[in-house]
Design an enzyme around this catalytic site. Structure first.
Site, PDB file in Angstrom:
ATOM      1  N   LYS A  50       0.837  -1.215   0.000  1.00  0.00           N
ATOM      2  CA  LYS A  50       0.000   0.000   0.000  1.00  0.00           C
ATOM      3  C   LYS A  50       0.864   1.255   0.000  1.00  0.00           C
ATOM      4  CE  LYS A  50      -2.050  -0.653   3.970  1.00  0.00           C
ATOM      5  NZ  LYS A  50      -1.345  -1.852   4.450  1.00  0.00           N
TER       6      LYS A  50
ATOM      7  N   ARG B 286      -0.114  -8.372  13.893  1.00  0.00           N
ATOM      8  CA  ARG B 286      -0.693  -7.355  13.001  1.00  0.00           C
ATOM      9  C   ARG B 286      -1.585  -8.001  11.937  1.00  0.00           C
ATOM     10  NH1 ARG B 286       4.416  -4.763  10.932  1.00  0.00           N
ATOM     11  NH2 ARG B 286       3.105  -3.394   9.722  1.00  0.00           N
TER      12      ARG B 286
ATOM     13  N   ARG C 258      11.606  -6.145   4.847  1.00  0.00           N
ATOM     14  CA  ARG C 258      11.291  -4.745   4.542  1.00  0.00           C
ATOM     15  C   ARG C 258      12.230  -3.791   5.270  1.00  0.00           C
ATOM     16  NH1 ARG C 258       5.318  -2.286   5.153  1.00  0.00           N
ATOM     17  NH2 ARG C 258       5.506  -2.643   7.371  1.00  0.00           N
TER      18      ARG C 258
ATOM     19  N   ARG D  37      -9.048   1.751   9.103  1.00  0.00           N
ATOM     20  CA  ARG D  37      -8.651   0.397   9.492  1.00  0.00           C
ATOM     21  C   ARG D  37      -9.753  -0.296  10.287  1.00  0.00           C
ATOM     22  NH1 ARG D  37      -2.715   1.243   9.336  1.00  0.00           N
ATOM     23  NH2 ARG D  37      -1.677  -0.746   9.597  1.00  0.00           N
TER      24      ARG D  37
ATOM     25  N   ARG E 125      11.636  -1.750  10.661  1.00  0.00           N
ATOM     26  CA  ARG E 125      10.624  -1.228  11.589  1.00  0.00           C
ATOM     27  C   ARG E 125      10.524  -2.136  12.814  1.00  0.00           C
ATOM     28  NH1 ARG E 125       5.184   0.293   8.327  1.00  0.00           N
ATOM     29  NH2 ARG E 125       4.290  -0.592  10.224  1.00  0.00           N
TER      30      ARG E 125
HETATM   31  P1  AMP Z   1       1.234   1.127   9.198  1.00  0.00           P
HETATM   32  O1  AMP Z   1       2.494   1.862   8.912  1.00  0.00           O
HETATM   33  O2  AMP Z   1       0.083   1.577   8.365  1.00  0.00           O
HETATM   34  O3  AMP Z   1       1.426  -0.379   9.150  1.00  0.00           O
HETATM   35  O4  AMP Z   1       0.839   1.490  10.709  1.00  0.00           O
HETATM   36  C1  AMP Z   1       1.696   1.176  11.786  1.00  0.00           C
HETATM   37  C2  AMP Z   1       0.910   1.111  13.065  1.00  0.00           C
HETATM   38  O5  AMP Z   1       0.302   2.390  13.342  1.00  0.00           O
HETATM   39  C3  AMP Z   1      -0.251   0.122  13.078  1.00  0.00           C
HETATM   40  O6  AMP Z   1       0.149  -1.195  13.356  1.00  0.00           O
HETATM   41  C4  AMP Z   1      -1.146   0.723  14.162  1.00  0.00           C
HETATM   42  O7  AMP Z   1      -0.622   0.454  15.448  1.00  0.00           O
HETATM   43  C5  AMP Z   1      -0.986   2.220  13.913  1.00  0.00           C
HETATM   44  N1  AMP Z   1      -1.995   2.722  12.953  1.00  0.00           N
HETATM   45  C6  AMP Z   1      -1.766   3.255  11.710  1.00  0.00           C
HETATM   46  N2  AMP Z   1      -2.904   3.615  11.126  1.00  0.00           N
HETATM   47  C7  AMP Z   1      -3.895   3.320  12.003  1.00  0.00           C
HETATM   48  C8  AMP Z   1      -5.319   3.450  11.970  1.00  0.00           C
HETATM   49  N3  AMP Z   1      -5.953   3.953  10.903  1.00  0.00           N
HETATM   50  N4  AMP Z   1      -6.008   3.034  13.066  1.00  0.00           N
HETATM   51  C9  AMP Z   1      -5.399   2.545  14.152  1.00  0.00           C
HETATM   52  N5  AMP Z   1      -4.063   2.373  14.238  1.00  0.00           N
HETATM   53  C10 AMP Z   1      -3.304   2.761  13.176  1.00  0.00           C
END
Ligand code: AMP
Length: 224
Positions: A23, A174, A135, A98, A163
């Protein structure tokens, strides 16, 4: 007042898919190609954690455990971000919504700003786990490293790092959270004519082509 003033057809895109689906990479490419901002809630939160703001303090624990940050906090962040004038001609959302609650609130936030185009990127789970294990992201600007950049970020030259939440046990958590809380969004959005599903188990350039094609076909059906 709505941030969309009608001077340009708004391209409002959501990238939907599990962690590791690509994404971020596709959102980055699409945003650059169309001159609209990529809004990654994960990037916003990681930045807040790194700089130690109140938001970062609130979000850190959930992020490191692979859980979701609370809906109210996330909805507030996105609502505030979408008011900014750089979203006038659209935006690409990466990582939001989400949950179904976030999706319902997003419909409210973008009401009157043109259609919401939803692109679901589908990748088998074993491929996701393998991808996340290798990654790397840029420690400086936060973008995902392109596969051909192994030492330094191709965008800003920053050092590439793993990360914290890409460790195997957190990745498994996750993916579970995705299935439980985010995948229901497919049922929420798929009845809409602005929904498209894309095979993300292909090299990034092919997926980028599929994204462009999906937007093309969707724009013939939906008035932009
Ligand atoms: P991502 O980089 O999109 O994988 O986001 C990393 C982490 O940020 C996720 O595992 C969540 O803990 C938090 N996070 C990001 N976007 C959201 C969202 N829309 N709702 C809730 N938690 C989020």
């Amino acid at each position: 007042m709505s941030a969309h003033d009608g001077a340009c057809p708004a391209l409002n895109v959501i990238m939907l898919g599990p962690p590791g689906a690509g994404k971020g990479t596709q959102a980055e490419r699409l945003a650059r190609a169309r001159g609209i901002p990529k809004i990654s809630t994960g990037d916003i939160l990681r930045d807040a954690v790194q700089t130690g703001t109140k938001l970062g303090v609130l979000a850190r624990k959930a992020m490191e455990a692979g859980n979701l940050v609370g809906d109210d906090l996330m909805i507030g962040i996105v609502e505030e971000r979408l008011v900014r004038t750089d979203t006038r001609c659209g935006f690409v959302l990466d990582g939001f919504p989400r949950t179904v609650v976030q999706a319902i609130e997003l419909d409210r936030i973008v009401d009157g700003r043109g259609p919401l185009l939803v692109l679901q990127i589908v990748v088998p789970e074993d491929v996701l786990v393998r991808r996340l294990a290798t990654r790397r992201i840029c420690s400086k600007c936060g973008v995902n490293a392109e596969p051909d950049h192994t030492d330094a970020c191709g965008k800003c030259g920053g050092a590439l790092v793993t990360r914290v939440d890409d460790s195997l046990d957190i990745v498994r958590e996750r993916l579970k959270v995705y299935l439980r809380q985010t995948e229901p969004l497919v049922d929420y959005y798929s009845p809409r004519s602005s929904f498209r599903s894309i095979d993300g188990n292909q090299v990034p350039d092919i997926v980028t082509g599929a994204v462009a094609e999906a937007l093309e076909t969707v724009s013939r059906k939906v008035v932009l």
